[in-house]
Design a protein around this motif. Structure first.
Motif, PDB file in Angstrom:
ATOM      1  N   UNK A  36     -24.126  41.569  14.625  1.00 38.67           N
ATOM      2  CA  UNK A  36     -23.209  41.420  15.744  1.00 38.67           C
ATOM      3  C   UNK A  36     -21.838  42.048  15.540  1.00 38.67           C
ATOM      4  N   UNK A  37     -21.660  42.894  14.518  1.00 35.36           N
ATOM      5  CA  UNK A  37     -20.396  43.618  14.379  1.00 35.36           C
ATOM      6  C   UNK A  37     -20.571  44.795  13.426  1.00 35.36           C
ATOM      7  N   UNK A  38     -19.654  45.713  13.527  1.00 36.31           N
ATOM      8  CA  UNK A  38     -19.617  46.854  12.621  1.00 36.31           C
ATOM      9  C   UNK A  38     -18.168  47.233  12.387  1.00 36.31           C
ATOM     10  N   UNK A  39     -17.937  47.966  11.318  1.00 36.99           N
ATOM     11  CA  UNK A  39     -16.595  48.472  11.055  1.00 36.99           C
ATOM     12  C   UNK A  39     -16.727  49.923  10.619  1.00 36.99           C
ATOM     13  N   UNK A  40     -15.678  50.681  10.902  1.00 38.61           N
ATOM     14  CA  UNK A  40     -15.665  52.076  10.503  1.00 38.61           C
ATOM     15  C   UNK A  40     -14.269  52.461  10.071  1.00 38.61           C
ATOM     16  N   UNK A  41     -14.192  53.454   9.214  1.00 41.93           N
ATOM     17  CA  UNK A  41     -12.900  53.991   8.827  1.00 41.93           C
ATOM     18  C   UNK A  41     -13.044  55.458   8.467  1.00 41.93           C
ATOM     19  N   UNK A  42     -12.000  56.200   8.806  1.00 40.40           N
ATOM     20  CA  UNK A  42     -11.880  57.611   8.453  1.00 40.40           C
ATOM     21  C   UNK A  42     -10.751  57.718   7.448  1.00 40.40           C
ATOM     22  N   UNK A  43     -10.987  58.413   6.346  1.00 45.36           N
ATOM     23  CA  UNK A  43      -9.994  58.511   5.283  1.00 45.36           C
ATOM     24  C   UNK A  43     -10.204  59.803   4.491  1.00 45.36           C
ATOM     25  N   UNK A  44      -9.462  59.957   3.406  1.00 50.29           N
ATOM     26  CA  UNK A  44      -9.520  61.138   2.530  1.00 50.29           C
ATOM     27  C   UNK A  44      -9.318  62.438   3.308  1.00 50.29           C
ATOM     28  N   UNK A  45      -8.243  62.509   4.058  1.00 52.02           N
ATOM     29  CA  UNK A  45      -7.922  63.695   4.833  1.00 52.02           C
ATOM     30  C   UNK A  45      -7.352  64.772   3.917  1.00 52.02           C
ATOM     31  N   UNK A  46      -7.932  65.961   3.971  1.00 56.02           N
ATOM     32  CA  UNK A  46      -7.484  67.088   3.148  1.00 56.02           C
ATOM     33  C   UNK A  46      -7.310  68.294   4.061  1.00 56.02           C
ATOM     34  N   UNK A  47      -6.108  68.873   4.048  1.00 56.02           N
ATOM     35  CA  UNK A  47      -5.777  70.012   4.901  1.00 56.02           C
ATOM     36  C   UNK A  47      -5.979  71.318   4.138  1.00 56.02           C
ATOM     37  N   UNK A  48      -6.654  72.276   4.774  1.00 59.97           N
ATOM     38  CA  UNK A  48      -6.816  73.622   4.229  1.00 59.97           C
ATOM     39  C   UNK A  48      -6.198  74.586   5.227  1.00 59.97           C
ATOM     40  N   UNK A  49      -5.092  75.256   4.854  1.00 59.73           N
ATOM     41  CA  UNK A  49      -4.448  76.178   5.799  1.00 59.73           C
ATOM     42  C   UNK A  49      -5.288  77.432   6.031  1.00 59.73           C
ATOM     43  N   UNK A  50      -5.108  78.027   7.190  1.00 64.50           N
ATOM     44  CA  UNK A  50      -5.789  79.272   7.541  1.00 64.50           C
ATOM     45  C   UNK A  50      -4.827  80.446   7.363  1.00 64.50           C
ATOM     46  N   UNK A  51      -5.399  81.602   7.135  1.00 61.32           N
ATOM     47  CA  UNK A  51      -4.627  82.852   7.099  1.00 61.32           C
ATOM     48  C   UNK A  51      -5.439  83.914   7.832  1.00 61.32           C
ATOM     49  N   UNK A  52      -4.766  84.968   8.244  1.00 62.79           N
ATOM     50  CA  UNK A  52      -5.473  86.065   8.915  1.00 62.79           C
ATOM     51  C   UNK A  52      -6.132  86.950   7.875  1.00 62.79           C
ATOM     52  N   UNK A  53      -7.368  87.337   8.184  1.00 58.77           N
ATOM     53  CA  UNK A  53      -8.011  88.296   7.300  1.00 58.77           C
ATOM     54  C   UNK A  53      -7.749  89.706   7.814  1.00 58.77           C
ATOM     55  N   UNK A  54      -8.332  90.686   7.190  1.00 65.98           N
ATOM     56  CA  UNK A  54      -8.035  92.078   7.560  1.00 65.98           C
ATOM     57  C   UNK A  54      -8.583  92.459   8.925  1.00 65.98           C
ATOM     58  N   UNK A  55      -9.444  91.611   9.504  1.00 65.69           N
ATOM     59  CA  UNK A  55      -9.991  91.869  10.832  1.00 65.69           C
ATOM     60  C   UNK A  55      -9.255  91.097  11.925  1.00 65.69           C
ATOM     61  N   UNK A  56      -8.222  90.354  11.548  1.00 66.24           N
ATOM     62  CA  UNK A  56      -7.438  89.592  12.511  1.00 66.24           C
ATOM     63  C   UNK A  56      -7.978  88.215  12.803  1.00 66.24           C
ATOM     64  N   UNK A  57      -9.007  87.776  12.084  1.00 60.29           N
ATOM     65  CA  UNK A  57      -9.576  86.447  12.267  1.00 60.29           C
ATOM     66  C   UNK A  57      -8.858  85.452  11.358  1.00 60.29           C
TER      67      UNK A  57
END
Length: 169
Positions: free
Chosen positions: A83-104
């Motif tokens: 009759x119940x559940x629990x959830x959690x989101x954790x361990x957030x890790x950020x990875x920055x993006x950069x442009x490659x030689x094709x503009x992506x």
């Protein structure tokens, strides 16, 4: 979002579901992760818990010129009881993006910033934006889970196997 006992950001909720057994809740939770977030790597820890890892894209820039700034990896845990559940989101890790030689925009290799220590490596304005996006993602994720937990998953109809009879024409 708040901090847990390990000083990590966490989005945590306990939801009551009167009249539903553990196995029903587990089935609906697994169905949710499989259909709503198919790229999430899911492991069934035991009969009453699921764990998964996923990521989402963060955006930045002016409203007209928005582009990918990076990706945020996270870990999700869902535990079930009668009759119940629990959830959690954790361990957030950020990875920055950069442009490659094709503009992506592509992830920078070898650069992973845990969200808890990001204040030393990112500007305050950037960090606030990432925290806001992460909080909005967590709220949206939790709301979607609640919707899936209320409805019965669609059952696939098994089609009978067609047999070929070769002795009769």
């Amino acid at each position: 979002m708040s901090f847990d006992e390990h000083n990590k950001y966490i989005y945590y909720q306990v939801v009551n579901m009167p009249g539903l057994a553990v196995d029903t809740l587990h089935e609906r939770g697994a169905y949710f992760l499989k259909t709503a977030y198919p790229k999430t790597a899911v492991k069934a820890l035991n009969a009453d818990a699921l764990m998964g890892e996923g990521k989402f894209i963060t955006y930045g820039g002016i409203s007209v010129m928005k582009h990918e700034k990076g990706e945020m990896a996270y870990q999700v845990n869902i535990e079930f009881k009668d009759q119940k559940y629990r959830f959690w989101l954790t361990n957030f890790v950020f990875t920055p993006y950069q442009r490659d030689r094709y503009g992506n925009f592509v992830p920078q290799l070898g650069v992973e910033i845990p969200l808890e220590t990001a204040s030393t490596r990112l500007e305050k304005k950037e960090l606030d934006g990432y925290l806001d996006e992460t909080g909005a993602f967590c709220k949206q994720w939790g709301d979607k889970l609640k919707i899936y937990m209320l409805k019965v998953p669609a059952q696939k109809k098994e089609e009978p196997v067609k047999k070929v009879v070769t002795d009769k024409w």
